[in-house]
Design an enzyme around this catalytic site. Structure first.
Site, short mmCIF file in Angstrom:
data_model
loop_
_atom_site.label_atom_id
_atom_site.label_comp_id
_atom_site.label_asym_id
_atom_site.label_seq_id
_atom_site.Cartn_x
_atom_site.Cartn_y
_atom_site.Cartn_z
CB ILE A 130 13.10 61.67 105.62
CG1 ILE A 130 13.47 59.99 105.37
CG2 ILE A 130 11.46 61.50 105.74
CD1 ILE A 130 13.25 59.34 106.71
N GLY A 131 15.48 61.96 103.26
CA GLY A 131 16.91 62.05 102.90
C GLY A 131 17.55 61.66 101.60
N GLY A 142 21.60 60.51 99.81
CA GLY A 142 22.85 60.37 100.35
C GLY A 142 23.75 59.70 99.17
N GLY A 143 24.91 59.56 99.08
CA GLY A 143 25.80 58.90 98.11
C GLY A 143 25.20 57.36 97.80
N GLY A 194 21.97 56.27 98.03
CA GLY A 194 20.59 56.23 97.91
C GLY A 194 19.55 57.06 98.64
CB VAL A 205 16.60 57.53 103.54
CG1 VAL A 205 15.84 56.82 104.71
CG2 VAL A 205 17.89 57.15 103.40
CE LYS A 242 20.89 53.51 103.07
NZ LYS A 242 22.46 53.00 103.31
CG ASP A 265 31.23 56.44 106.65
OD1 ASP A 265 32.16 57.33 107.41
OD2 ASP A 265 30.39 56.85 106.05
#
Length: 989
Positions: free
Chosen positions: A673-674, A676-677, A679, A681, A695, A810
């Protein structure tokens, strides 16, 4: 033997024995009360503050304890000892001889109990700078009090001013910086005639200053800044002849300085900035002991009194943004070690005073936006302490003294918009701290010295609209921090140096209207941050570099040169229409606009060219797809082998209703489903209908090797298994956290090659998705309030509720996830940092965070603290209120949502114009109130931002989650928002 005949030694022995017996009884009772105190407080001192509080020591030898001759405790002073916990006042106030109780500068929390009323002998009470909550109790019985310090302690509600009526001995009273309910200026204070120190800043006072303030003739310090006080300054204030400091900035005080103000001849510090004061400064010309005078952002008129010439102690003068006229006194600042002057944005005339740096201590000379004339005094060329030199937007003429260019500590040299002449000298090599060099629209001539490459801190160079000639120095590539280069409308010639491509932070290059020749350097196409490129109206030749196809520009102009050859297709777009005009040698591959077809395509029918292009594209796509398939197939085979064959180590942090195998079986492409930098998800549905988010972080690349430094670095072993930095940060942070507004981590599952983090699944995605993504869910004001408050509480817990503070680093809307009820959770702790004692900086020296949310201090320091999170959260609040992204094209070049909001406020535009149009009109005033909190959070200096605990308290008063005391006109058009904690900082300077 009769008592009268008893030997004297026997009488003395019995008396001593009785005294010891009495003292032991007293000490026994007091000891137990002190031990009750110790057990209620936690401490982090090193060595621990309570080490001496043991059974072998006399209580009078306990750290922080003082006793009288009878052995009774008279003082408890545990200030600044890193103590937390709740004060056991029921025990403390049983100490019968206690007259001093000091717990300032700790982290005590909870409510202060009514038991405080029982400490009837107190003379000194300090509970300031703590984290208490709730109202402060009525302490009427404490009639002996002389010193009361409650500032910045988190108290709320209505302060019990009436309880002070009996405290006629009060010498010092400090209750500022607490979010009390708004109340009129307390008239109860005017009878406390022994007061010498009164601190009422930022505690929600309204109404007018009572005339009775003149009764407090012993006052040395009077501060009531950052409130909502209106009306005029009463004439009776002239009775305070001992007053040394008077501060009332950021209120709504009107009128003139009253007749009699001149009687305050002991006054050394006066700050009445950000009010609506009118009239002239004539009443101040008698205050010859002034050290600091700050009256900026008022409506003052008339001249600066010439008597200021003789103020022999004056070191700070700030009068900017008024309507002052006439000359600046020419001997100003010549007597003392003058520090700074800011008289910008007035109508002042005449020359700049020459002697303000005569003692060699001056840091800031800010006289911009006036009508000053004459030359820049040569004396400032030797003022090596100057940090800011801003004389722009005046009528100055003559040659700039050469030493000005080389001021070694100057961060800004701004002489633009004048009539100055001469050239930039080689002295600029000494300007090692210089970040901004601004000299546009003058009459400067000569060449840009090659020594400019030695001013390696330069971020902005603006020499546009002058008469500068020669070439751009080849060494310009040494300026690794350079972001903006403006040289347009000069007489520059020669080629554009290829070394300019080494300035990898460049975002704006403006070289238009010069006489540059030769080819355009292909290195410019490799600048990763380039946003604007204007090389128009020069004599450039050759082809447009192929590397320009990689650029993503918002401004692009190569018009009116002598360029030849084909136009890259990526530049043949409507957005750049006209940007290539005036280059008759250019040709086009696809017959756009009025450009002729390129010779290579003459004679080839358009249909054939189209077929060739389509075939070529199809072939390239086929090869790319084949390569991707092979790579993904290899990766999936490796991952499949790894997941099935590796041995796994599960560590649970909650009671689990699933097994390790159930998680591993669900790590597959259809559940992704996603990405990113840190890992991938996956959404993992369980057999019990529960849904999790997992993750997956690989510690090895698909080929089986360790990740390179550009990827996730390896930082150690965990049961013999390597871990990535993100994984380690998230596990360390989340495994011990239990808070409804922080995402729940159920367990970690690790192997030699990869790591899994198993979280609760949040079905409504992120706040970013809800606000900005396509198909976004509409958020009404109530939801926005709840999200803001919930997220703030999550961050408050991280900063104040954990054993050691956790800095997220962040914070952004995409890291605030929403559950099925739209309740927020703080997520993604891959950059999180646990604050360690005695560690003053982040040794990684890596800018952590996301562009648009990063606090401005990252521009000059790598130090990290909780206030960086506060800034980022302020940006999130602005997103919620405006509906806009942190970075938008409409903000302007190098601008973000914070500067955009501030610019709207400073131009006095309607405040309502920044509020999201989707928010109902009935709630827009409440949105403006929240906007004020966001502005506080995004103050430029970290020390001036509130803590997250204070942010939560402020948000709890915003309807509908009521922030009282904010005066906003009904249409929102008359209020000029200010950061009430930055009266000494001017954004424009």
């Amino acid at each position: 033997m009769s008592p009268s005949l008893r030997p004297p030694s026997s009488n003395m022995f019995l008396s001593l024995f009785s005294l010891i017996f009495f003292l032991s009884g007293v000490q026994s009772d007091d000891r137990q009360l002190l031990l009750n105190l110790r057990s209620s407080l936690q401490h982090e001192s090193n060595p621990p503050v309570f080490n001496s509080w043991n059974s072998t020591n006399s209580i009078c030898n306990f750290y922080g304890i003082s006793c009288n001759s009878n052995g009774s405790v008279t003082e408890i002073d545990l200030s600044s000892q890193n103590l937390s916990g709740v004060l056991p006042l029921d025990s403390i106030c049983e100490l019968p001889s206690l007259h001093k109780l000091a717990f300032g500068f700790n982290s005590l929390h909870g409510r202060v109990a009514e038991d405080l009323r029982n400490c009837v002998n107190l003379v000194y009470l300090d509970l300031g700078n703590n984290d208490f909550s709730g109202p402060f109790p009525d302490i009427s019985p404490l009639s002996q009090l002389q010193y009361l310090f409650l500032n910045q302690s988190g108290f709320s509600g209505t302060f019990p001013w009436k309880s002070l009526l009996n405290m006629t001995r009060l010498v010092q009273l400090s209750v500022g910086d607490n979010p009390f309910h708004i109340t009129p200026f307390p008239t109860e204070l005017v009878n406390l005639k022994s007061l010498q120190w009164l601190y009422l800043t930022n505690c929600s006072l309204g109404g007018e200053i009572p005339a009775g303030i003149g009764n407090l003739t012993q006052l040395v310090n009077l501060e009531f800044s950052d409130n909502f006080i209106s009306g005029e300054i009463p004439a009776e204030i002239g009775n305070l002849g001992k007053l040394w400091q008077l501060e009332f900035y950021n209120n709504s005080i009107t009128g003139k300085f009253p007749v009699g103000f001149r009687n305050l001849t002991s006054l050394a510090k006066l700050d009445g900035s950000i009010n609506q004061l009118e009239g002239d400064l004539s009443e101040l010309k008698f205050l010859t002991n002034l050290v600091s005078l700050q009256l900026f952002e008022n409506k003052l008129t008339g001249e600066i009194p010439p008597e200021f010439n003789e103020f022999k102690k004056l070191v700070n003068l700030s009068l900017y943004t008024n309507q002052l006229s006439g000359p600046i006194p020419q001997k100003l600042g010549s007597w003392a070690e003058f520090d700074f002057i800011d008289v910008s944005e007035n109508m002042l005339m005449g020359p700049i005073p020459p002697y303000m740096c005569s003692k060699g201590k001056m840091h800031k000379l800010l006289v911009l936006q006036n009508k000053l004339s004459g030359e820049i005094p040569a004396t400032y060329a030797n003022c090596t302490t100057l940090i800011r030199f801003r004389v722009n937007d005046n009528l100055l003429s003559g040659t700039i003294p050469s030493g000005i260019w080389g001021l070694p500590n100057a961060e800004i040299i701004d002489v633009e918009l004048n009539q100055l002449e001469g050239s930039i000298t080689s002295d600029i090599k000494n300007a090692k701290a210089l970040a901004a060099l601004r000299a546009k629209r003058n009459r400067l001539s000569g060449e840009i010295p090659r020594e400019i490459s030695e001013a390696t801190s330069l971020v902005t160079i603006d020499l546009s609209e002058n008469q500068i000639s020669g070439e751009i120095p080849m060494g310009i590539g040494e300026l690794k921090s350079l972001s903006s280069l403006y040289l347009q409308r000069n007489r520059l010639s020669g080629s554009i140096p290829d070394s300019l491509g080494l300035c990898t932070l460049l975002s704006d290059i403006e070289l238009a209207e010069n006489s540059f020749s030769g080819n355009i350097p292909s290195s410019l196409g490799n600048l990763p941050a380039l946003n604007a490129l204007n090389l128009s109206q020069n004599e450039l030749s050759g082809e447009i570099p192929a590397s320009f196809t990689l650029l993503r520009l918002s401004l692009f102009d190569l018009s009116n040169n002598q360029l030849t050859g084909p136009i890259p297709q990526s530049l043949s777009i409507q957005a750049f229409n006209g940007s290539l005009d005036g280059n008759p040698g250019l040709c086009t591959l696809d017959a756009i606009n009025s450009f002729r077809p390129c010779a290579a395509h003459k004679g080839i029918p358009k249909s054939v060219r189209t077929l060739i292009i389509c075939f070529t594209i199809a072939l390239i796509l086929l090869l790319v797809c084949l390569a991707l398939y092979m790579k993904l197939n290899k990766k999936e085979k490796y991952r499949e082998r790894s997941l099935k064959e590796e041995s796994w180590d599960l560590k649970s942090f909650h009671v689990l209703s699933f097994t390790e195998d159930e998680i591993l079986d669900s790590i597959k492409q259809e559940n992704l489903i996603g990405t990113g930098g840190s890992g991938n998800v996956y959404k993992v549905p369980l057999s019990n209908s529960k849904v999790l988010a997992v993750k997956h972080i690989w510690n090895m690349d698909p080929a089986g090797g360790k990740k390179s430094r550009s990827s996730t670095p390896m930082i150690g072993k965990h049961n013999g298994k390597s871990k990535s930095r993100e994984f380690d940060a998230e596990v360390r942070t989340l495994s011990s956290i239990r808070h409804v507004n922080v995402v729940k981590l159920y367990c970690s599952i690790t192997s030699e090659d990869s790591s899994l983090l198993v979280y609760e699944y949040l079905p409504n995605g992120s706040l970013w998705d809800r606000l900005h993504a396509s198909g976004k869910i509409e958020l009404d004001w109530k939801k926005r309030c709840e999200i803001a408050l919930g997220a703030a509480k999550g961050l408050e817990y991280l900063h104040h509720g954990c054993e050691k503070p956790v800095i997220h680093r962040d914070v952004k809307s995409s890291n605030i996830l929403l559950d099925e009820f739209m309740k927020p959770r703080i997520a993604d702790f891959g950059l999180a940092k646990i604050v360690q004692p005695n560690v003053s900086h982040d040794p990684t020296q890596v800018i952590a965070g996301t562009h648009g949310y990063i606090a401005p201090e990252y521009g000059y320091t790598y130090k990290v603290n909780e206030k960086s999170d506060v800034y980022s959260f302020g940006v999130v609040l602005m997103e919620l209120i405006t509906g806009k992204r942190p970075i938008e094209a409409e903000y302007g070049e190098n601008k973000d949502i914070v500067s955009w909001v501030w610019s709207k406020m400073q131009r006095e535009e309607s405040i309502m114009s920044v509020v999201d149009s989707r928010i109902q009109d009935m709630y827009k005033e409440e949105a403006v109130k929240m906007l004020r909190i966001a502005i506080l959070c995004t103050a430029r200096l970290p020390a001036l931002r509130p803590t997250m605990r204070s942010v939560v308290q402020m948000l709890e008063h915003v309807e509908p989650c009521k922030l009282v005391g904010i005066v906003i006109s009904k249409d929102g058009s008359e209020e000029k928002m200010q950061d009430p904690h930055t009266p000494k900082l001017k954004p424009s300077t």
